[in-house]
Enzyme design. Sequence first.
Site, mmCIF file in Angstrom:
data_model
loop_
_atom_site.group_PDB
_atom_site.id
_atom_site.type_symbol
_atom_site.label_atom_id
_atom_site.label_comp_id
_atom_site.label_asym_id
_atom_site.label_seq_id
_atom_site.Cartn_x
_atom_site.Cartn_y
_atom_site.Cartn_z
ATOM 1 N N ARG A 40 0.787 -1.217 0.000
ATOM 2 C CA ARG A 40 0.000 0.000 0.000
ATOM 3 C C ARG A 40 0.827 1.279 0.000
ATOM 4 O O ARG A 40 0.610 2.170 -0.801
ATOM 5 C CB ARG A 40 -0.929 0.011 1.226
ATOM 6 C CG ARG A 40 -2.004 1.071 1.170
ATOM 7 C CD ARG A 40 -2.835 1.074 2.440
ATOM 8 N NE ARG A 40 -3.351 -0.255 2.784
ATOM 9 C CZ ARG A 40 -3.990 -0.528 3.909
ATOM 10 N NH1 ARG A 40 -4.171 0.431 4.810
ATOM 11 N NH2 ARG A 40 -4.428 -1.732 4.162
ATOM 12 N N HIS A 86 -8.042 -3.557 -7.437
ATOM 13 C CA HIS A 86 -7.750 -2.891 -6.165
ATOM 14 C C HIS A 86 -8.986 -2.920 -5.273
ATOM 15 O O HIS A 86 -9.842 -2.025 -5.340
ATOM 16 C CB HIS A 86 -7.328 -1.440 -6.432
ATOM 17 C CG HIS A 86 -6.534 -0.819 -5.307
ATOM 18 N ND1 HIS A 86 -5.292 -1.250 -4.931
ATOM 19 C CD2 HIS A 86 -6.832 0.212 -4.467
ATOM 20 C CE1 HIS A 86 -4.829 -0.516 -3.930
ATOM 21 N NE2 HIS A 86 -5.758 0.373 -3.627
ATOM 22 N N TYR A 130 -17.758 13.889 -12.657
ATOM 23 C CA TYR A 130 -17.660 15.133 -13.415
ATOM 24 C C TYR A 130 -16.339 15.264 -14.174
ATOM 25 O O TYR A 130 -16.219 16.147 -15.023
ATOM 26 C CB TYR A 130 -17.808 16.344 -12.482
ATOM 27 C CG TYR A 130 -19.139 16.417 -11.785
ATOM 28 C CD1 TYR A 130 -20.327 16.460 -12.516
ATOM 29 C CD2 TYR A 130 -19.206 16.436 -10.389
ATOM 30 C CE1 TYR A 130 -21.547 16.536 -11.862
ATOM 31 C CE2 TYR A 130 -20.425 16.512 -9.741
ATOM 32 C CZ TYR A 130 -21.595 16.549 -10.478
ATOM 33 O OH TYR A 130 -22.807 16.616 -9.861
#
Length: 823
Positions: A40, A86, A130
């Site tokens: 990670r 993931h 967006y």
Amino acid sequence: MSSETPDPSDIEARTIESVRIEDEMEQSYIDYAMSVIAGRALPDVRDGLKPVHRRILYAMHEMGVTSGSSHRKSSSVVGETMGDYHPHGDSPIYDALVRMAQDFSMRYPLVDGQGNFGSMDGDPAAAPRYTEARMAPIAEELLTDIEKDTIDFQANYDDRLQEPTVLPAAFPNLLVNGSSGIAVGMSTNIPPHNLGEVIDATIELIDNPEATVEDLMEHVKGPDFPTGANIVGRDAIYSAYKTGRGRIRVRAEFEVEEWKSGRDRIVITEVPYQQNKAKLVEKIADDVNDGKIEGISDLRDESDRNGVRIVIELNRSANTEIVKNQLLENHLERTFGVINLALVDGQPRVLTLKETLEEYISHRREVVRRRSEHDLAEAEDRAHILEGRLKALDIIDDVVELIRGSENRDEARSGLESEFGFSADQAAHIVRMQLGSLTSLEAEEIEIEYDEVMDEIEYLTEILENESKLFGVIKDELMAVKDEYDDDRRTSIIEDVGTVTHEDLIPEEEVLIVMTEDDYVKRMPVSNFGPQGRGGKGIIGCDVKDGDRVTTVFQANTHDYLLCFTNQGQVYQLKAYEIPEMSRTARGKSAVNILDLDPGEELTAIVDTDAFGDDEYVTMVTQNGYIKRTNGDEFNNILTTGIIAASLEDGDELVDVEVTDGSKDLVIGTEGGMTIRFDESEARAMGRNARGVNGIKLAAGDAVAGLVATDEGDDRALLTVTENGYGKRTELSEYRTQSRYGKGLIDIKTNERNGPVTALKAVTPDDHFILMSERGQIMRTRAGEVSTVGRNTMGVTVMDVEADDAVASVDVLSASIIEAVDD
């Protein structure tokens, strides 16, 4: 229950193992820590990517969202990454994608974003529904040849798909784009660098494996931040590259412009890496409002899409160098702590510059080797097929006749293998050939292709057999990347010429420092106050608010380090220039940020630390008549919260302080007009926590007003000033020496006209003294204008004080200071 079914309680557990709980917790925590470290938080040294970034890029690769395709909704990319590779929340995946698209975070962004992806002001990116994204062209260089067995794959989290353990990485991305992350018990913070410089250093190390960090720094000058700015000094860079750790000072880029009306303005055009621009402006504004930075009249952010532009306008009277230095000390410099920590073979290691490049070269060597083996196998397979086609063309009539005589394709393939010696692959290919490929022109093209394939086989074989040839390929490919993506360095490296302190830039100037009962404080140049004749009203020196009053005025030099004694027996250390300079009519600034005074605590005496020499004493007198001497050495290393100067009994206050050498006479004066003179040796030296000894016997209702130190050869006079503005000078020789703790002699009459004594000072005729009233009137007068008279007299008018006002404080300007001020 059936007799054949055993009772569960009778079944002996065969898989239960007894372990100590601390051992289990330790192992579980280690497993968790390693999971965070490897899975990670830390980048791989080979491709410079953490798992989330690698998975995002691979997901985009699999989706076909390359630099040549149209943009795709970021939510689509996040969804594919989360669903296939993931298994974490969509928010951290999107955050990672956003960072890869920010040109102020990544030196060479790996994602080409469309829409609002945040700003240097800390504004967040728009929601993923967006914004749109696709791979940046340089990101494709990280994935080049991934389909050619160049890297290892592993099963994804649900064993449904395969994902790469590392990307081929055609350039050293770890150094080029840097990385940061916090793992368990460790963190990484690798700065970005210029692509061309890093590639040049990589090639240097390939050509010269014995190259040192110094040799590599001939190419890699230092970090190259996307926001530009300047790195101060090269020693920290060398330390970081040599050891893997270092602290690099990064300074904003700014320039001073001459503005209208002769004023200057400071324009900031580049800020340090990862500095929030909006918070920078806000913090500067807060310091201006708090008086920590003086001389700024306006501050605004004129930044746009073309770059950073923060404009700081200065007052006409501002010292530009001082303002610059204050900004540098507190706002325009940041420290980037380099921790070059990355995963090497799955284990975290702190790497030097050379080790980082060595690991990348090793990775790239393996990639080119495996790619060459893959391409060689394909070329050999193709050559084998082409050899079969050429052989078939030589005996085309026999081949055609055999195929036409066969009942099916399988029989034709078997016939070709048995009759003419074709391999199974060649026979299968010949059976699939079209009739049109049997022309002579087609035969010529096959021969050309065969020659090309054989050349390729020879080339690939040479790469695999010749190490220098393999490294030559690596260098050529690195140079191709450099030619395509190299750009100019953004971050400049400037020499560290030493720290210029704030004090170095403060001009030496004699100033008056005024403090009020409500702890407002300011400083003003002495030159603002010309001398006036005795008996004047003075001019406004401080605009006190209702209910407040001036308590102290004293003279100092801006470079003086002062010991500030309070009525409660505390002492603080203060640099005179730390007090904000303000106009005559200004009230001042709250002293809470300068001196940590308690409620009701007032400054009563100031001592310049330059007055201390060997065997010097701080001699203090209290309101109730106690005198105490303490060695000056005990006032070193004063805390910001102050230290105890004298322990006071209830109701007592510290009134005045003098610096003595053990051979002086002390003159104590009272508000009731009495004085006593005695040898200071009568008051033995004591520690800071002591109360002291009796110095004078006070009449009922009387209190000490001041202290003066003198000696036999002192030609000064004692200046006594009362609350109502009257005063006199009397030769110090008229005050005979007595024993300590007597009633003393009458100094001045303190009747209704004069009022009580405010202050006692020793002066020469050429000295000037400053009087300040409680309501803020200030007056500077030559001491010689006050008549020299005997003891027990009324005195003359020194300052015309209003009926509702009173003299609050008096301080002396020596003749030498007056000469400096007048010059």
